[in-house]
Scaffold this motif. Structure first.
Motif, mmCIF file in Angstrom:
data_model
loop_
_atom_site.group_PDB
_atom_site.id
_atom_site.type_symbol
_atom_site.label_atom_id
_atom_site.label_comp_id
_atom_site.label_asym_id
_atom_site.label_seq_id
_atom_site.Cartn_x
_atom_site.Cartn_y
_atom_site.Cartn_z
ATOM 1 N N PRO A 112 0.947 -1.210 -0.027
ATOM 2 C CA PRO A 112 -0.171 0.091 0.090
ATOM 3 C C PRO A 112 0.975 1.313 -0.117
ATOM 4 C CG PRO A 112 0.163 -0.956 2.279
ATOM 5 C CD PRO A 112 0.970 -1.804 1.370
ATOM 6 N N ASP A 113 2.086 1.161 0.184
ATOM 7 C CA ASP A 113 2.789 2.301 -0.007
ATOM 8 C C ASP A 113 4.135 2.220 -1.060
ATOM 9 O OD1 ASP A 113 2.056 3.122 2.794
ATOM 10 O OD2 ASP A 113 2.858 1.419 3.334
ATOM 11 N N MET A 114 4.594 3.240 -1.592
ATOM 12 C CA MET A 114 5.829 3.313 -2.239
ATOM 13 C C MET A 114 6.875 4.522 -1.371
ATOM 14 S SD MET A 114 6.312 4.346 -6.205
ATOM 15 C CE MET A 114 5.754 6.219 -6.025
ATOM 16 N N TYR A 115 8.082 4.060 -1.602
ATOM 17 C CA TYR A 115 8.992 4.982 -0.889
ATOM 18 C C TYR A 115 9.786 5.593 -1.645
ATOM 19 C CZ TYR A 115 7.220 2.080 2.955
ATOM 20 O OH TYR A 115 6.310 1.386 3.736
ATOM 21 N N ARG A 116 10.025 7.087 -1.502
ATOM 22 C CA ARG A 116 11.159 7.594 -2.095
ATOM 23 C C ARG A 116 12.628 7.432 -1.147
ATOM 24 N NH1 ARG A 116 13.284 12.857 -1.844
ATOM 25 N NH2 ARG A 116 11.498 13.264 -0.600
ATOM 26 N N VAL A 117 13.621 6.905 -1.616
ATOM 27 C CA VAL A 117 14.532 6.492 -0.935
ATOM 28 C C VAL A 117 15.795 7.017 -1.448
ATOM 29 C CG1 VAL A 117 13.299 4.502 -0.066
ATOM 30 C CG2 VAL A 117 14.837 4.207 -1.951
#
Length: 262
Positions: A248-253
């Motif tokens: 349910p999440d996407m991460y900018r890393v």
């Protein structure tokens, strides 16, 4: 790649291949993930391919027979285009090549070329073996293709005809389970199937230059062995988006040195 039962052995074998000391004789870097931002993501997407377009929209390719599709969306979740695959197809990796998008299928030996804006089909071609991941290297005039083994293939970007294969190695040992791919300059980033590791590969030699431990990235998907990390898209510099299957999440890393390894 596909669902968990296909690669149960990899769950135990692959981490041994990518776990080595910080004093690797080849100077392999050990990095970890620093989360810069958390973004909403479609928790129904069995993510097999992730790509950021030049206009800032996100392309997502999904898998599973009967529900595979590819879609283009804004970062806040506004869907702009979507195309379903035939029910018998299991969707896999995607990559942009100029104004077209290639989409692989897993065991159907079929790749579909699509209009990058509308995602409507332009043409199809066939390939040998399984299809897992794709990424484009425009400066090198090639597309890189993974099939779940330790080999990567160099493909023609316009026809997806195979040119050659090369083996990815870590300290001389082949690295199996190469899955979703992202090409950045002279490097290839690859998710290692069923693990939370990402490797950075020298595109010329096939040698792993860095192992990125993404185990600290929260996996908020419903409990299921299929719902693993899978999806990496380059933004700019050292920034990437990463997500997983039905996450349910996407991460900018960013990828930073792993200080826990001394």
């Amino acid at each position: 790649m596909a669902h968990f039962p296909r690669a149960a052995a990899l769950l135990f074998a692959v981490p041994l291949l990518v776990s080595c000391s910080t004093s690797s004789p080849q100077g392999v870097q050990h990095l970890t993930v620093q989360i810069e931002e958390t973004l909403p993501f479609d928790a129904t997407s069995f993510t097999q391919g992730l790509e950021l377009g030049p206009d800032g929209t996100l392309y997502v390719g999904t898998g599973m027979e009967g529900s595979s599709r590819v879609y283009r969306t804004t970062l806040d979740g506004r869907e702009l285009a979507s195309q379903d695959l035939e029910p018998e197809f299991f969707g896999e990796g995607i990559t942009l090549v100029r104004d077209a998008l290639w989409q692989l299928t897993w065991q159907n030996n079929t790749a579909i070329k699509r209009n990058a804006e509308t995602l409507e089909e332009i043409s199809r071609t066939t390939f040998d073996g399984e299809g897992w991941g794709l990424c484009s290297r425009p400066d090198a005039g090639e597309v890189i293709f993974s099939d779940g083994t330790s080999e990567l293939r160099r493909m023609d970007p316009d026809t997806l005809a195979e040119r050659e294969r090369f083996v990815v190695t870590l300290d001389g040992t082949p690295v199996d389970g190469l899955n979703e791919l992202e090409c950045v300059g002279d490097d290839i980033y690859a998710n290692i199937f069923t693990t939370t590791d990402i490797v950075r590969i020298d595109a010329a030699t096939g040698k792993v230059e860095a192992v990125i431990d993404a185990s600290l990235v929260p996996n908020n998907a419903t409990p299921d062995p299929n719902h693993v990390l899978n999806g990496i898209a380059h933004i700019d510099g050292n920034e990437f988006y990463i997500t997983g299957k039905r996450w349910p999440d996407m991460y900018r890393v960013t990828f930073v040195p792993d200080l826990s390894r001394g």
